[in-house]
Design an enzyme around this catalytic site. Structure first.
Site, PDB file in Angstrom:
ATOM      1  N   TYR A  57       0.852  -1.197   0.000  1.00  0.00           N
ATOM      2  CA  TYR A  57       0.000   0.000   0.000  1.00  0.00           C
ATOM      3  C   TYR A  57       0.884   1.242   0.000  1.00  0.00           C
ATOM      4  O   TYR A  57       1.431   1.646   1.026  1.00  0.00           O
ATOM      5  CB  TYR A  57      -0.953   0.012   1.202  1.00  0.00           C
ATOM      6  CG  TYR A  57      -1.953  -1.121   1.207  1.00  0.00           C
ATOM      7  CD1 TYR A  57      -2.184  -1.904   0.070  1.00  0.00           C
ATOM      8  CD2 TYR A  57      -2.687  -1.428   2.359  1.00  0.00           C
ATOM      9  CE1 TYR A  57      -3.096  -2.951   0.079  1.00  0.00           C
ATOM     10  CE2 TYR A  57      -3.609  -2.471   2.366  1.00  0.00           C
ATOM     11  CZ  TYR A  57      -3.799  -3.226   1.227  1.00  0.00           C
ATOM     12  OH  TYR A  57      -4.707  -4.263   1.236  1.00  0.00           O
ATOM     13  N   PRO A 203     -15.477  -4.194   1.727  1.00  0.00           N
ATOM     14  CA  PRO A 203     -16.763  -4.373   2.437  1.00  0.00           C
ATOM     15  C   PRO A 203     -17.851  -3.441   1.906  1.00  0.00           C
ATOM     16  O   PRO A 203     -19.037  -3.738   2.036  1.00  0.00           O
ATOM     17  CB  PRO A 203     -16.408  -4.041   3.891  1.00  0.00           C
ATOM     18  CG  PRO A 203     -15.163  -3.216   3.818  1.00  0.00           C
ATOM     19  CD  PRO A 203     -14.420  -3.728   2.619  1.00  0.00           C
ATOM     20  N   LEU A 204     -17.412  -2.315   1.312  1.00  0.00           N
ATOM     21  CA  LEU A 204     -18.386  -1.395   0.709  1.00  0.00           C
ATOM     22  C   LEU A 204     -18.387  -1.554  -0.813  1.00  0.00           C
ATOM     23  O   LEU A 204     -18.920  -0.707  -1.536  1.00  0.00           O
ATOM     24  CB  LEU A 204     -18.038   0.066   1.073  1.00  0.00           C
ATOM     25  CG  LEU A 204     -17.862   0.349   2.571  1.00  0.00           C
ATOM     26  CD1 LEU A 204     -17.380   1.777   2.799  1.00  0.00           C
ATOM     27  CD2 LEU A 204     -19.174   0.112   3.318  1.00  0.00           C
ATOM     28  N   GLY A 205     -17.753  -2.619  -1.285  1.00  0.00           N
ATOM     29  CA  GLY A 205     -17.633  -2.806  -2.732  1.00  0.00           C
ATOM     30  C   GLY A 205     -16.891  -1.636  -3.355  1.00  0.00           C
ATOM     31  O   GLY A 205     -17.170  -1.261  -4.496  1.00  0.00           O
ATOM     32  N   LEU A 210     -22.922   0.805  -2.098  1.00  0.00           N
ATOM     33  CA  LEU A 210     -23.738   1.918  -1.601  1.00  0.00           C
ATOM     34  C   LEU A 210     -24.795   2.335  -2.626  1.00  0.00           C
ATOM     35  O   LEU A 210     -25.726   3.055  -2.300  1.00  0.00           O
ATOM     36  CB  LEU A 210     -22.846   3.113  -1.237  1.00  0.00           C
ATOM     37  CG  LEU A 210     -21.576   2.771  -0.447  1.00  0.00           C
ATOM     38  CD1 LEU A 210     -20.849   4.033  -0.020  1.00  0.00           C
ATOM     39  CD2 LEU A 210     -21.923   1.926   0.764  1.00  0.00           C
TER      40      LEU A 210
HETATM   41  N1  LIG Z   1      -6.412  -8.456   0.585  1.00  0.00           N
HETATM   42  C1  LIG Z   1      -6.612  -7.762  -0.528  1.00  0.00           C
HETATM   43  O1  LIG Z   1      -6.284  -8.200  -1.638  1.00  0.00           O
HETATM   44  C2  LIG Z   1      -7.234  -6.397  -0.410  1.00  0.00           C
HETATM   45  C3  LIG Z   1      -7.663  -5.709  -1.575  1.00  0.00           C
HETATM   46  C4  LIG Z   1      -8.251  -4.450  -1.407  1.00  0.00           C
HETATM   47  C5  LIG Z   1      -8.416  -3.925  -0.125  1.00  0.00           C
HETATM   48  N2  LIG Z   1      -7.972  -4.607   0.965  1.00  0.00           N
HETATM   49  C6  LIG Z   1      -8.162  -4.081   2.346  1.00  0.00           C
HETATM   50  O2  LIG Z   1      -9.526  -3.884   2.560  1.00  0.00           O
HETATM   51  C7  LIG Z   1      -9.776  -2.549   2.992  1.00  0.00           C
HETATM   52  C8  LIG Z   1     -11.101  -2.090   2.479  1.00  0.00           C
HETATM   53  O3  LIG Z   1     -11.113  -2.087   1.054  1.00  0.00           O
HETATM   54  P1  LIG Z   1     -11.251  -0.773   0.210  1.00  0.00           P
HETATM   55  O4  LIG Z   1     -10.823   0.399   1.001  1.00  0.00           O
HETATM   56  O5  LIG Z   1     -10.585  -1.027  -1.091  1.00  0.00           O
HETATM   57  O6  LIG Z   1     -12.807  -0.760  -0.144  1.00  0.00           O
HETATM   58  P2  LIG Z   1     -14.133  -0.391   0.689  1.00  0.00           P
HETATM   59  O7  LIG Z   1     -13.869  -0.289   2.149  1.00  0.00           O
HETATM   60  O8  LIG Z   1     -15.198  -1.292   0.191  1.00  0.00           O
HETATM   61  O9  LIG Z   1     -14.483   1.046   0.097  1.00  0.00           O
HETATM   62  C9  LIG Z   1     -13.627   2.121   0.233  1.00  0.00           C
HETATM   63  C10 LIG Z   1     -14.101   3.199  -0.740  1.00  0.00           C
HETATM   64  O10 LIG Z   1     -15.372   3.653  -0.333  1.00  0.00           O
HETATM   65  C11 LIG Z   1     -15.304   5.029   0.041  1.00  0.00           C
HETATM   66  N3  LIG Z   1     -16.023   5.170   1.312  1.00  0.00           N
HETATM   67  C12 LIG Z   1     -15.635   4.736   2.548  1.00  0.00           C
HETATM   68  N4  LIG Z   1     -16.565   5.031   3.470  1.00  0.00           N
HETATM   69  C13 LIG Z   1     -17.560   5.663   2.806  1.00  0.00           C
HETATM   70  C14 LIG Z   1     -18.789   6.222   3.209  1.00  0.00           C
HETATM   71  N5  LIG Z   1     -19.187   6.177   4.494  1.00  0.00           N
HETATM   72  N6  LIG Z   1     -19.578   6.802   2.264  1.00  0.00           N
HETATM   73  C15 LIG Z   1     -19.189   6.850   0.973  1.00  0.00           C
HETATM   74  N7  LIG Z   1     -18.022   6.345   0.524  1.00  0.00           N
HETATM   75  C16 LIG Z   1     -17.207   5.751   1.437  1.00  0.00           C
HETATM   76  C17 LIG Z   1     -13.834   5.361   0.190  1.00  0.00           C
HETATM   77  O11 LIG Z   1     -13.577   6.692  -0.241  1.00  0.00           O
HETATM   78  P3  LIG Z   1     -13.110   7.835   0.810  1.00  0.00           P
HETATM   79  O12 LIG Z   1     -11.667   7.583   1.085  1.00  0.00           O
HETATM   80  O13 LIG Z   1     -13.392   9.094   0.076  1.00  0.00           O
HETATM   81  O14 LIG Z   1     -13.967   7.656   2.032  1.00  0.00           O
HETATM   82  C18 LIG Z   1     -13.188   4.384  -0.770  1.00  0.00           C
HETATM   83  O15 LIG Z   1     -13.180   4.891  -2.086  1.00  0.00           O
HETATM   84  C19 LIG Z   1      -8.582  -1.756   2.436  1.00  0.00           C
HETATM   85  O16 LIG Z   1      -8.395  -0.550   3.156  1.00  0.00           O
HETATM   86  C20 LIG Z   1      -7.468  -2.745   2.618  1.00  0.00           C
HETATM   87  O17 LIG Z   1      -7.001  -2.694   3.957  1.00  0.00           O
HETATM   88  C21 LIG Z   1      -7.400  -5.838   0.831  1.00  0.00           C
END
Ligand SMILES: NC(=O)c1ccc[n+]([C@@H]2O[C@H](COP(=O)([O-])OP(=O)(O)OC[C@H]3O[C@@H](n4cnc5c(N)ncnc54)[C@H](OP(=O)(O)O)[C@@H]3O)[C@@H](O)[C@H]2O)c1
Length: 273
Positions: A57, A203-205, A210
């Site tokens: 990251y 988790p939020l896709g 949303l």
């Molecule tokens: N193991 C793997 O291969 C892998 C792959 C991907 C991710 N991950 C892990 O999983 C975690 C979560 O995944 P992710 O961050 O990619 O996806 P996510 O949690 O599904 O979604 C994050 C996205 O949603 C937005 N968001 C967050 N809260 C929100 C809200 N309340 N209202 C509207 N938009 C919102 C964020 O933008 P803003 O920043 O503008 O809030 C960001 O663009 C990552 O941080 C990472 O630690 C692991």
């Protein structure tokens, strides 16, 4: 907040995904460093005592910022990092499961996080070019050497989880999973059977959940936000689920943390299932 075991550690059930504190495309430093540090500190204050990160990251940015924001760490903070992917450029996430790479990756994470042992070290993804047992065996040896407390997996099938468990104890699996993408349902069920943590990434896709009409309808009905519904659904899905929503935005952080207290009625769950 209710808790969940990660091996012999206990964490609050809503974790924090620290991928989004990096620059755009998870590449380079954040545009606003002070804000990123504030998000990390506030995440802990709000009760997220499990942080998910990875050497890739940034690369190296998320781990460095976590240490800058929170070291010396509060006693109850559990940091789960990952190794096994490399980033030759922003769009690329290439597996490198060679034992020598994994050993180097772990040393880098220990240095950046300023730790002598990683509480949860997750193998980021199997590498089709390297025998599975060679990669995971190398991580098991690092655990035996005292550099890793608990081992986890990411982006694996049930068969790979079984193969890993023949080599070492596995305490968690992190796969993509959310209300609109349930392709890892069988892996979640396997974790439930084994009583180990399942960490749904996206988790939020990444925002797509949303927009789902059913999520929006339930959100409007109970005056919650769509993000809170998507997270509450995950929390209700199984007691082994540990969602790790990611954000670099303080308002979103506060909104997501409040989902831990949101209980969906049976009717709302049925509408979402
Ligand atoms: N193991 C793997 O291969 C892998 C792959 C991907 C991710 N991950 C892990 O999983 C975690 C979560 O995944 P992710 O961050 O990619 O996806 P996510 O949690 O599904 O979604 C994050 C996205 O949603 C937005 N968001 C967050 N809260 C929100 C809200 N309340 N209202 C509207 N938009 C919102 C964020 O933008 P803003 O920043 O503008 O809030 C960001 O663009 C990552 O941080 C990472 O630690 C692991």
């Amino acid at each position: 907040m209710s808790t969940l075991p990660i091996g012999n550690l206990s964490v609050n059930r809503l974790g924090f995904g620290a991928m989004r504190v990096c620059g755009p495309q998870v590449w380079g430093p954040p545009q606003d460093r002070a804000n990123a540090l504030q998000v990390l500190r506030r995440a802990y204050e709000l009760g997220h005592n499990f942080f998910d990160t990875a050497d890739s990251y940034g690369p190296e940015v998320s781990e460095t910022l976590i240490a800058e924001a929170l070291h010396p760490y509060p006693k109850d903070l559990v940091i789960g990092t990952k190794g096994g992917l490399v980033r030759p450029s922003a769009p690329r996430w290439d597996p490198d499961g060679r034992p020598e790479h994994l050993r180097r990756a772990l040393e880098g994470s220990l240095t950046r996080l300023r730790l002598e042992r990683i509480d949860l070290y997750q193998w980021h993804a199997p590498d089709p070019k390297v025998p599975f047992a060679d990669s995971f065996g190398a991580l098991a040896a690092l655990q035996q050497a005292g550099k890793i407390r608990h081992l986890g997996l990411s982006n694996v099938s049930v068969a790979q989880l079984d193969e890993a468990r023949r080599i070492a104890t596995v305490v968690s699996v992190q796969n993509s999973y959310n209300i609109v993408d349930r392709a890892s349902e069988t892996v979640l069920q396997a974790c439930e059977r084994l009583g180990i943590a399942f960490l749904p990434w996206y988790p939020l896709g990444a925002g797509s959940a949303l927009q789902w009409p059913k999520v929006k309808q339930v959100a409007a009905r109970i005056s919650a936000s769509p993000a809170q519904i998507a997270l509450a659904w995950l929390l209700a899905r199984s007691p082994v689920v540990l969602p790790i929503p990611g954000t670099g935005n303080l308002e979103h952080l506060e909104e997501n943390a409040a989902a831990a207290a949101l209980e969906l009625s049976a009717a709302d769950r049925a509408a979402l299932d």
